[in-house]
Design an enzyme around this catalytic site. Structure first.
Site, PDB file in Angstrom:
ATOM      1  N   LYS A 162       0.829  -1.199   0.000  1.00  0.00           N
ATOM      2  CA  LYS A 162       0.000   0.000   0.000  1.00  0.00           C
ATOM      3  C   LYS A 162       0.876   1.267   0.000  1.00  0.00           C
ATOM      4  CE  LYS A 162      -3.776  -2.354   2.470  1.00  0.00           C
ATOM      5  NZ  LYS A 162      -4.660  -2.312   3.659  1.00  0.00           N
ATOM      6  N   PHE A 167     -15.106   3.446   7.243  1.00  0.00           N
ATOM      7  CA  PHE A 167     -13.731   3.665   6.807  1.00  0.00           C
ATOM      8  C   PHE A 167     -13.559   3.598   5.286  1.00  0.00           C
ATOM      9  CE2 PHE A 167     -14.156  -0.871   7.845  1.00  0.00           C
ATOM     10  CZ  PHE A 167     -13.649  -1.480   6.708  1.00  0.00           C
ATOM     11  N   THR A 202      -5.464  -7.318  10.891  1.00  0.00           N
ATOM     12  CA  THR A 202      -5.734  -6.004  10.292  1.00  0.00           C
ATOM     13  C   THR A 202      -5.193  -4.847  11.145  1.00  0.00           C
ATOM     14  OG1 THR A 202      -7.738  -6.947   9.345  1.00  0.00           O
ATOM     15  CG2 THR A 202      -7.582  -4.540   9.379  1.00  0.00           C
ATOM     16  N   HIS A 246      -1.947  -5.528   1.532  1.00  0.00           N
ATOM     17  CA  HIS A 246      -3.213  -6.240   1.309  1.00  0.00           C
ATOM     18  C   HIS A 246      -2.865  -7.653   0.877  1.00  0.00           C
ATOM     19  CE1 HIS A 246      -7.121  -7.382  -0.346  1.00  0.00           C
ATOM     20  NE2 HIS A 246      -6.429  -7.894  -1.351  1.00  0.00           N
ATOM     21  N   GLU A 297      -9.406 -10.410  -7.684  1.00  0.00           N
ATOM     22  CA  GLU A 297      -8.471  -9.300  -7.492  1.00  0.00           C
ATOM     23  C   GLU A 297      -7.306  -9.349  -8.482  1.00  0.00           C
ATOM     24  OE1 GLU A 297      -7.474  -9.680  -3.341  1.00  0.00           O
ATOM     25  OE2 GLU A 297      -9.476  -9.041  -2.693  1.00  0.00           O
ATOM     26  N   ARG A 355      -1.629 -14.317   4.371  1.00  0.00           N
ATOM     27  CA  ARG A 355      -2.416 -13.642   5.424  1.00  0.00           C
ATOM     28  C   ARG A 355      -1.735 -13.807   6.787  1.00  0.00           C
ATOM     29  NH1 ARG A 355      -6.973 -10.379   4.308  1.00  0.00           N
ATOM     30  NH2 ARG A 355      -8.016 -11.242   6.146  1.00  0.00           N
ATOM     31  N   TYR A 414     -12.326  -2.936  -3.503  1.00  0.00           N
ATOM     32  CA  TYR A 414     -12.886  -2.830  -2.152  1.00  0.00           C
ATOM     33  C   TYR A 414     -14.414  -2.787  -2.132  1.00  0.00           C
ATOM     34  CZ  TYR A 414      -8.315  -2.205   0.124  1.00  0.00           C
ATOM     35  OH  TYR A 414      -7.049  -2.401   0.635  1.00  0.00           O
ATOM     36  N   ARG A 441       2.717  -6.626   9.474  1.00  0.00           N
ATOM     37  CA  ARG A 441       2.008  -5.536  10.152  1.00  0.00           C
ATOM     38  C   ARG A 441       2.475  -5.384  11.598  1.00  0.00           C
ATOM     39  NH1 ARG A 441      -3.905  -7.278   7.663  1.00  0.00           N
ATOM     40  NH2 ARG A 441      -3.826  -6.020   5.744  1.00  0.00           N
ATOM     41  N   ASN A 499      -1.756  -0.233   7.080  1.00  0.00           N
ATOM     42  CA  ASN A 499      -1.110  -1.471   7.541  1.00  0.00           C
ATOM     43  C   ASN A 499      -0.251  -2.160   6.484  1.00  0.00           C
ATOM     44  OD1 ASN A 499      -3.151  -2.411   5.944  1.00  0.00           O
ATOM     45  ND2 ASN A 499      -4.388  -3.254   7.623  1.00  0.00           N
TER      46      ASN A 499
HETATM   47  P1  DAT Z   1      -7.668  -6.882   5.719  1.00  0.00           P
HETATM   48  O1  DAT Z   1      -6.840  -5.886   4.938  1.00  0.00           O
HETATM   49  O2  DAT Z   1      -6.934  -7.364   6.937  1.00  0.00           O
HETATM   50  O3  DAT Z   1      -8.227  -7.989   4.868  1.00  0.00           O
HETATM   51  P2  DAT Z   1     -10.321  -5.683   5.650  1.00  0.00           P
HETATM   52  O4  DAT Z   1     -10.476  -6.311   4.296  1.00  0.00           O
HETATM   53  O5  DAT Z   1     -11.369  -5.954   6.659  1.00  0.00           O
HETATM   54  O6  DAT Z   1      -8.910  -6.060   6.303  1.00  0.00           O
HETATM   55  O7  DAT Z   1     -10.242  -4.082   5.499  1.00  0.00           O
HETATM   56  C1  DAT Z   1      -9.537  -3.477   4.425  1.00  0.00           C
HETATM   57  C2  DAT Z   1      -8.662  -2.383   4.994  1.00  0.00           C
HETATM   58  O8  DAT Z   1      -9.487  -1.335   5.542  1.00  0.00           O
HETATM   59  C3  DAT Z   1      -7.761  -2.827   6.129  1.00  0.00           C
HETATM   60  O9  DAT Z   1      -6.547  -3.363   5.691  1.00  0.00           O
HETATM   61  C4  DAT Z   1      -7.582  -1.569   6.914  1.00  0.00           C
HETATM   62  C5  DAT Z   1      -8.902  -0.838   6.749  1.00  0.00           C
HETATM   63  N1  DAT Z   1      -9.839  -1.109   7.855  1.00  0.00           N
HETATM   64  C6  DAT Z   1     -10.520  -2.277   8.082  1.00  0.00           C
HETATM   65  N2  DAT Z   1     -11.306  -2.184   9.156  1.00  0.00           N
HETATM   66  C7  DAT Z   1     -11.136  -0.925   9.630  1.00  0.00           C
HETATM   67  C8  DAT Z   1     -11.676  -0.198  10.737  1.00  0.00           C
HETATM   68  N3  DAT Z   1     -12.574  -0.753  11.566  1.00  0.00           N
HETATM   69  N4  DAT Z   1     -11.271   1.073  10.930  1.00  0.00           N
HETATM   70  C9  DAT Z   1     -10.372   1.655  10.106  1.00  0.00           C
HETATM   71  N5  DAT Z   1      -9.824   1.039   9.040  1.00  0.00           N
HETATM   72  C10 DAT Z   1     -10.196  -0.232   8.805  1.00  0.00           C
HETATM   73 MG    MG Z   2      -9.554  -7.795   3.224  1.00  0.00          MG
END
Ligand code: DAT
Ligand code: MG
Length: 139
Positions: free
Chosen positions: A11, A59, A93, A121, A132, A87, A51, A104, A118
């Protein structure tokens, strides 16, 4: 389980901090093969597809802005169970509580921003990986 592919993104925070090599090194040291990679600056249409599952969440808009804030590196990694394996390498996350030893957990923390930054992805399932990889690399 047969060999898989996953989509990894470094990222904008990871690219800005010079952590592209660190991420790739961890993937390669684990024994996965990097089979394709490119640097790009994502636009709204590509990120809206990527996304889509998060649309409407609090968010979502900050996430889109953050992901467009600078170049990213898209990587296809391959190997047995690489989706699950990456992962695990990435960690959970929330980087503040992600396990030390993970990307992370070792390299990021909550900076008080509206969206968690973080570094990486990683696709979360075979269906996500296929979808993706098409978004970032085409067919
Ligand atoms: P991951 O990247 O671990 O698969 P995700 O798909 O649930 O997590 O979310 C995508 C991204 O969005 C994640 O890397 C960071 C951000 N994110 C997720 N949940 C969040 C939250 N509750 N508050 C702020 N940012 C968040
Ligand atoms: Mg995700």
């Amino acid at each position: 389980m047969s060999s898989q592919q996953t989509l990894i993104l470094v990222k904008p925070d990871g690219v800005k901090r010079g952590l592209v090599g660190e991420v790739i090194a961890r993937v390669e040291r684990k024994g996965y093969k990097v089979s394709n990679l490119k640097m790009l600056t994502a636009d709204k249409s590509i990120l809206a597809k990527h996304y889509a599952e998060h649309e409407g969440k609090p968010f979502y808009e900050p996430l889109m802005e953050f992901m467009m804030s600078g170049p990213i590196v898209a990587i296809i990694a391959e190997g047995e169970r690489v989706i699950e394996g990456f992962r695990k390498l990435a960690g959970t996350t929330d980087p503040t509580t992600a396990e030390p030893g993970t990307i992370r957990g070792d390299l990021a923390r909550d900076m008080g921003t509206k969206v968690v930054q973080n570094i990486v992805h990683g696709s979360d399932s075979p269906e996500s990986a296929e979808r993706e990889i098409k978004i970032f690399f085409g067919n």
